[in-house]
Design a protein around this motif. Structure first.
Motif, PDB file in Angstrom:
ATOM      1  N   PHE B  13       0.834  -1.196   0.000  1.00 54.65           N
ATOM      2  CA  PHE B  13       0.000   0.000   0.000  1.00 54.65           C
ATOM      3  C   PHE B  13       0.870   1.249   0.000  1.00 54.65           C
ATOM      4  CE2 PHE B  13       0.394   1.432   4.361  1.00 54.65           C
ATOM      5  CZ  PHE B  13       0.698   0.285   5.063  1.00 54.65           C
ATOM      6  N   GLU B  14       0.227   2.309  -0.520  1.00 57.95           N
ATOM      7  CA  GLU B  14       0.917   3.586  -0.616  1.00 57.95           C
ATOM      8  C   GLU B  14       0.493   4.484   0.524  1.00 57.95           C
ATOM      9  OE1 GLU B  14       2.626   3.621  -4.789  1.00 57.95           O
ATOM     10  OE2 GLU B  14       2.613   5.213  -3.289  1.00 57.95           O
ATOM     11  N   GLN B  15       1.469   5.138   1.138  1.00 58.55           N
ATOM     12  CA  GLN B  15       1.094   6.119   2.157  1.00 58.55           C
ATOM     13  C   GLN B  15       2.078   7.276   2.076  1.00 58.55           C
ATOM     14  OE1 GLN B  15       1.055   4.776   6.237  1.00 58.55           O
ATOM     15  NE2 GLN B  15      -0.915   5.725   6.558  1.00 58.55           N
ATOM     16  N   SER B  16       1.546   8.447   1.785  1.00 60.29           N
ATOM     17  CA  SER B  16       2.337   9.659   1.575  1.00 60.29           C
ATOM     18  C   SER B  16       3.574   9.378   0.734  1.00 60.29           C
ATOM     19  CB  SER B  16       2.738  10.308   2.908  1.00 60.29           C
ATOM     20  OG  SER B  16       2.819   9.382   3.951  1.00 60.29           O
ATOM     21  N   GLN B  18       5.116   6.782   0.055  1.00 64.72           N
ATOM     22  CA  GLN B  18       5.940   5.609   0.356  1.00 64.72           C
ATOM     23  C   GLN B  18       5.178   4.340   0.061  1.00 64.72           C
ATOM     24  OE1 GLN B  18       8.921   4.830   1.912  1.00 64.72           O
ATOM     25  NE2 GLN B  18       9.395   6.314   3.519  1.00 64.72           N
ATOM     26  N   ARG B  19       5.813   3.409  -0.603  1.00 64.87           N
ATOM     27  CA  ARG B  19       5.158   2.145  -0.926  1.00 64.87           C
ATOM     28  C   ARG B  19       5.666   1.083   0.052  1.00 64.87           C
ATOM     29  NH1 ARG B  19       5.293  -2.231  -4.671  1.00 64.87           N
ATOM     30  NH2 ARG B  19       3.189  -2.658  -5.419  1.00 64.87           N
ATOM     31  N   THR B  20       4.759   0.517   0.835  1.00 66.30           N
ATOM     32  CA  THR B  20       5.158  -0.512   1.798  1.00 66.30           C
ATOM     33  C   THR B  20       4.592  -1.849   1.356  1.00 66.30           C
ATOM     34  OG1 THR B  20       4.723   1.203   3.442  1.00 66.30           O
ATOM     35  CG2 THR B  20       5.339  -0.965   4.254  1.00 66.30           C
ATOM     36  N   THR B  48      -3.084  -9.597   7.821  1.00 66.59           N
ATOM     37  CA  THR B  48      -3.362  -9.113   6.467  1.00 66.59           C
ATOM     38  C   THR B  48      -3.816 -10.260   5.587  1.00 66.59           C
ATOM     39  OG1 THR B  48      -1.582  -7.547   6.830  1.00 66.59           O
ATOM     40  CG2 THR B  48      -2.420  -7.741   4.592  1.00 66.59           C
ATOM     41  N   SER B  60      -2.402  -6.849  -4.172  1.00 71.10           N
ATOM     42  CA  SER B  60      -1.830  -6.151  -5.323  1.00 71.10           C
ATOM     43  C   SER B  60      -1.417  -7.123  -6.411  1.00 71.10           C
ATOM     44  CB  SER B  60      -0.603  -5.323  -4.920  1.00 71.10           C
ATOM     45  OG  SER B  60      -0.646  -5.002  -3.566  1.00 71.10           O
TER      46      SER B  60
END
Lengths: 249, 256
Positions: B13-16, B18-20, B48, B60
């Motif tokens: 997932f993307e957050q600000s 950043q892809r984690t 998850t 994904s």
């Protein structure tokens, strides 16, 4: 312990009434500036016998309750909707910012223009005040619903927004919405007096008439009437609230 | 015949900006009626994985195939770490929650809910509110809620980790009894290896950053099992060693 607290309270009230009685009696203020408590029962009986009291109370209660219902429904509906939809909230946010700070009383010219010096105008003014309080309380309550409970709804197949609304969001938000309604209950009374000052029938109008005739004892009778009515409403609301919130720890 | 087939599962997932990546290239197959425990360090992606299966999170990459028992009414039901009962509903209404999605009548829902509640031994608290019950009771009710929907697969996300040891052990045994009685496939996430070895037919260990399947160990100890059994302890030790090695390797990356 409870008894002595009641004794103290009773004593406090008695002292208050005595001082109040003495101030005009001893001529510390002019006779028409402040009525004495002993004059009140007679004034009340006069109002009651002439039918004015009942008529005023009925009229005021009428538009108080109507204003509560209209403002309350609109507030809950819009508050819940903007709480659920970020987009709707964003779309309305600047409109809210413009309209919100306008005090209910500032709407009086338009109220008279649109509705005349009629009941509807008073209902309108009261409803506006109620609306804003309930709107923000409902929006906050919906936003504050525990995400984990919403996930449970998802896990058991309730994916549609209206399912989440009825099964989780509304029940969970009810405490917060009720707090908003209770606050609005009190604020609405203030709006009642103001809304009636410009001529609509009711307690406020009667008070205005009485004060212009310097019948200050009648003014106080109605002040106490309002306090009693508000106390009654609040007590009734608390009873309703505790029935609805029986599930709380 | 596999009930769950996961191949190459990846979730990021993307957050600000950043892809984690949480999971990458994860493979897992579960046969009908199997009790599989999923273990691994905190944050490796066990929860998850359950969420992806329950369609609460979107992967994904990779494929997830679920082939539930066609005779069962629902494919899956989930039990969370905290019971998550709806506080404004009485116990019976909570257990009946999942049934409101079906076409059952009100009376039928009540009856099914009562049966499920009885199967976890809590028929007597049907009229109480959740806040009046203990943590262990609430978890049993959460289990009843899942069972009431007659799922073919039970997904459990560390359901007993918040409970004290005696309650936990009692609920473990109850879970075994119920899953055997109803022939359920169970996917049980836990960070307690001993619990995993006691309960499961097979223990799958996840590891790595992002997480993937590191090991799959069959527990060939016949039931009913005894806690502290030597054979089980040996298996548990091996799994713990493997996971400790992983954790140590990860710690070497720490700066402090």
């Amino acid at each position: 312990m409870k008894f002595s607290q009641h004794m103290l309270a009773g004593l406090g009230l008695a002292v208050f009434l005595i001082v109040w009685e003495l101030v005009p009696t001893l001529g510390l203020v002019g006779p028409n500036i402040l009525p004495t408590p002993s004059q009140l029962p007679a004034a009340f009986m006069r109002e009651l016998r002439s039918g004015a009291w009942l008529a005023s109370v009925a009229a005021s209660l009428g538009h108080y309750l109507m204003g509560l219902v209209v403002g309350g429904f609109a507030g809950v509906a819009l508050g819940v909707a903007t709480g659920m939809s970020r987009r709707l909230e964003a779309a309305l946010s600047w409109v809210v910012r413009v309209l919100r700070p306008i005090p209910g009383l500032a709407w009086i010219p338009f109220a008279i223009l649109w509705f005349g010096v009629e009941q509807t105008a008073a209902v309108f003014i009261i409803a506006i005040g109620v609306f804003w309080i309930v709107f923000f309380a409902s929006q906050g309550a919906i936003r504050g619903v525990d995400r984990e409970l919403i996930e449970v709804a998802d896990a058991f197949g309730f994916r549609a927004w209206h399912e989440k609304l009825t099964k989780v969001l509304l029940p969970a938000a009810t405490p917060g919405i009720l707090v908003g309604l209770r606050t609005a209950l009190g604020q609405a009374w203030m709006a009642v007096v103001a809304a009636e000052l410009f001529g609509v029938h009711g307690l406020g109008q009667r008070m205005n008439q009485a004060s212009s005739l310097l019948a200050t004892d009648i003014v106080v009778v109605y002040m106490l009437t309002m306090a009693a009515l508000y106390g009654l409403m609040d007590a009734g609301f608390i009873a309703l609230q505790s029935r609805l919130m029986a599930w709380k720890a | 015949m596999n009930v769950i087939d996961i191949k190459g599962l990846g979730l990021a997932f993307e957050q600000s900006g950043q892809r984690t990546e949480i999971l990458r290239g994860l493979d897992l197959s579960i046969a009908a009626g199997e009790f599989v425990a999923i273990v691994g360090a905190s944050g490796v992606g066990k929860s998850t994985l359950l969420r992806v299966l329950m369609d609460l999170a979107r992967p994904s990459s990779g494929t997830v195939r679920v082939s539930p028992d066609p005779k069962a009414e629902r494919a899956m039901a989930m039990v969370f770490q905290d019971a998550r009962l709806l506080p404004w509903r009485r116990v019976l209404a909570n257990v009946a929650f999942g049934l409101e999605k079906t076409h059952l009548s009100r009376a039928e829902r009540r009856e099914r809910a009562m049966t499920a509640l009885a199967s976890v031994g809590l028929a007597q608290v049907a009229d109480r509110f959740p806040h009046q019950l203990s943590g262990g009771q609430r978890q049993r009710i959460a289990l009843a809620r899942a069972l009431a929907t007659r799922p073919s697969i039970l997904l459990m996300d560390e359901p007993f980790s918040a409970l004290d040891a005696p309650t936990r052990e009692a609920l473990q045994d109850e879970l075994l009894r119920v899953s055997e009685q109803f022939g359920k496939t169970v996917l049980f996430v836990t960070h307690d290896i001993d619990e995993a070895v006691y309960l499961a037919d097979r223990v799958v260990a996840l590891g790595g950053k992002p997480g993937e399947t590191r090991a799959s160990v069959r527990i060939d100890v016949p039931r009913p099992r005894r806690r502290g059994d030597a054979a089980m302890r040996a298996i548990a030790e091996k799994i713990k060693e493997q996971l400790h090695a992983e954790a140590a390797a990860a710690r070497d990356d720490w700066v402090i």
